[in-house]
Design an enzyme around this catalytic site. Structure first.
Site, PDB file in Angstrom:
ATOM      1  N   GLY A 247       0.820  -1.214   0.000  1.00 42.09           N
ATOM      2  CA  GLY A 247       0.000   0.000   0.000  1.00 42.09           C
ATOM      3  C   GLY A 247       0.855   1.265   0.000  1.00 42.09           C
ATOM      4  N   GLN A 248       0.160   2.406  -0.008  1.00 42.86           N
ATOM      5  CA  GLN A 248       0.878   3.697  -0.014  1.00 42.86           C
ATOM      6  C   GLN A 248       1.872   3.806   1.154  1.00 42.86           C
ATOM      7  OE1 GLN A 248      -0.679   8.117  -0.270  1.00 42.86           O
ATOM      8  NE2 GLN A 248      -0.914   7.452   1.839  1.00 42.86           N
TER       9      GLN A 248
ATOM     10  N   SER B  52      -6.688   5.801  12.935  1.00 41.48           N
ATOM     11  CA  SER B  52      -7.121   6.795  11.945  1.00 41.48           C
ATOM     12  C   SER B  52      -7.939   7.909  12.575  1.00 41.48           C
ATOM     13  CB  SER B  52      -7.968   6.067  10.900  1.00 41.48           C
ATOM     14  OG  SER B  52      -8.720   6.975  10.156  1.00 41.48           O
TER      15      SER B  52
ATOM     16  N   GLU C  64     -10.481   8.862  11.330  1.00 43.73           N
ATOM     17  CA  GLU C  64     -11.881   8.454  11.161  1.00 43.73           C
ATOM     18  C   GLU C  64     -12.502   8.026  12.495  1.00 43.73           C
ATOM     19  OE1 GLU C  64     -14.305   8.018   8.454  1.00 43.73           O
ATOM     20  OE2 GLU C  64     -13.036   9.649   7.803  1.00 43.73           O
TER      21      GLU C  64
ATOM     22  N   GLN D 234      -8.596  -2.993   4.861  1.00 44.55           N
ATOM     23  CA  GLN D 234      -9.524  -2.535   3.830  1.00 44.55           C
ATOM     24  C   GLN D 234      -9.693  -1.073   4.224  1.00 44.55           C
ATOM     25  OE1 GLN D 234     -11.530  -0.917   1.736  1.00 44.55           O
ATOM     26  NE2 GLN D 234     -13.210  -1.186   3.170  1.00 44.55           N
TER      27      GLN D 234
ATOM     28  N   HIS E  25      -3.351  11.373   4.811  1.00 46.49           N
ATOM     29  CA  HIS E  25      -2.058  11.687   4.194  1.00 46.49           C
ATOM     30  C   HIS E  25      -2.021  11.048   2.817  1.00 46.49           C
ATOM     31  CE1 HIS E  25      -1.761   8.350   7.029  1.00 46.49           C
ATOM     32  NE2 HIS E  25      -0.998   7.754   6.119  1.00 46.49           N
TER      33      HIS E  25
ATOM     34  N   TYR F 299     -15.768   1.235   8.473  1.00 48.29           N
ATOM     35  CA  TYR F 299     -14.307   1.351   8.567  1.00 48.29           C
ATOM     36  C   TYR F 299     -13.915   1.988   9.907  1.00 48.29           C
ATOM     37  CZ  TYR F 299      -9.661   3.388   7.775  1.00 48.29           C
ATOM     38  OH  TYR F 299      -8.338   3.766   7.898  1.00 48.29           O
TER      39      TYR F 299
END
Ligand code: NAP
Ligand code: G4F
Length: 348
Positions: free
Chosen positions: A12-13, A131, A133, A89, A185, A155
């Site tokens: 992933g990033q 996160s 979130e 995910q 980010h 999530y």
């Protein structure tokens, strides 16, 4: 002595930037990859080292956060000093479509790792990719480590479980287990369905005539956007602190999606309003309207500083995607020329 790190989510990033940073710091790095029907290691291909060669410091192992036996086996094999659990995910909108799966990977994945640590008796440090979130419909602005959580998506709920189970294993079993509560980010390696990259990809393709329109969701949402390379440095600092703890990592600036559009299209001398249309498909059942982080603790205690500004981020992503769009335009031109040539030869 050389340290060994194990990264989930290495393709992933963040995983790709973290692998780069850890290799630079002299670590041996192991990454967990999932079996996929096509290659998905683009972000780490530049770090590839022949596994048969002596002195290889990056190795990839098959495993999955949904498969505890693979995590146990990998832990026994690698005996890591540090585990970075970045696998997830990670798409908020998609989590409404696959809530149960998101809970499995993004939530329970963390406890599978923590249990593997406990069962094997190996004592690595553990970093959980938490996160912003978690704050969701935030009780206060800016958000700090003390702000209560109010997640707004499957999530966010899964990340809340992973956050608390990390704290719980620290308190119950004395593990060195920390949460980095990272605000958004982005980078030139960001997945193309996240809003920043969706905008920079589309704007640059529009600039070169490869695309006419960009369909978007809620333009009023505000995010605290930083540069991913800066944020993986924070992960390492958190992992190498004297004590395990939880830290907010953010720039302390918030911008709307509309501003991201204005900046990107403006940088390309385009008027975004001519190209952008709203498609309700991209609205979410519940939205997070405003995120703004207060990263005083990580700045003060660990000396972390973000280096790339909002304008700098837009510029570097747009510059990168403009090159990609140019390559695409050239490839199309080549294909067109070769088709035209074939048509000419065909008539001879
Ligand atoms: P990303 O680009 O979506 O990468 C997610 C990684 O997780 C990929 O390597 C993916 O592998 C892997 N993965 C997915 N399901 C898995 C499974 N079942 N088992 C093992 N690995 C699995 O995410 P990112 O932006 O780098 O973010 C890294 C972490 O930070 C994530 O946990 C994310 O939720 C969290 N986070 C991100 C941000 C942000 O703004 N970027 C902010 C806060 C927290 P494949 O390549 O095979 O799909
Ligand atoms: O780029 P986004 O999809 O990121 P979101 O939902 O903030 O989540 C990202 O950041 C979290 C950290 O806070 C991570 F934990 C998570 O893994 C992920 O990396 O959307 C940003 C905002 C949202 O408000 C969304 O509604 O942009 C809005 N938006 C408007 N139009 C759109 C679109 N988002 C997407 N993906 N696509 C659109 O067309």
């Amino acid at each position: 002595m050389t340290k060994t790190a194990l990264i989930s989510g290495i393709t992933g990033q963040d995983g790709s930037f973290l692998a780069e940073v850890l290799l630079e710091k002299g670590y041996d790095v192991y990454g967990i990859i999932r079996r996929s029907s096509s290659f998905n290691t683009d972000r780490i291909d530049h770090l590839y080292q022949d596994p048969h060669e002596k002195g290889t410091r990056l190795r990839l192992l098959y495993g999955d956060l949904n498969d505890s036996s693979s995590l146990n086996t990998i832990l026994r094999q690698v005996q890591p000093d540090e585990i970075y659990n970045l696998g997830a995910q990670s798409h908020v909108r998609v989590s409404f479509d696959i809530p149960e799966y998101t809970g499995e990977v993004t939530g329970l994945g963390a406890v599978r790792f923590l249990e593997a640590i406990r069962e094997t008796g190996i004592k690595p440090r553990f970093y959980q990719a938490s996160s912003s979130e978690l704050f969701g419909n935030a009780f206060e602005t800016p958000q700090t480590e003390a702000t209560p959580f109010h997640p707004r998506s499957p999530y966010g709920c899964a990340k809340a479980y992973a956050y608390y189970i990390t704290v719980n294993y620290r308190e119950s079993y004395g593990l060195f287990a920390s949460n980095g509560i990272l605000f958004n980010h982005e980078s030139e390696r960001r997945g193309e369905t996240f809003v920043s990259r969706k905008i920079t990809r589309a704007a640059t393709r529009i600039k070169l005539g490869l695309q006419d329109k960009l369909y978007m969701g809620n333009l009023d949402a505000r995010r605290d956007w930083g540069y991913a390379r800066d944020y993986v440095e924070a992960m390492w600092l958190i992992m190498n602190a004297d004590e395990p703890d939880d830290y907010v990592v953010a720039t302390g600036e918030t911008h709307s999606v509309r501003e991201f559009l204005e900046k990107t299209f403006g940088y390309l001398d385009l008027d975004w309003e001519k190209y952008v249309e709203i498609d309700p498909r991209y609205f979410r059942p519940a939205e997070v309207d405003l995120l703004l982080g207060d990263a005083s603790k990580v700045r003060r205690q660990l000396g972390w500083e973000p280096k790339v500004t909002f304008d700098g981020l837009v510029k570097l992503m747009t510059d990168y995607d403009l090159q990609l769009a140019k390559q695409e335009a050239e490839a199309r031109e080549l294909k067109h020329t070769s088709t035209t040539n074939k048509a000419r030869w065909g008539s001879m």
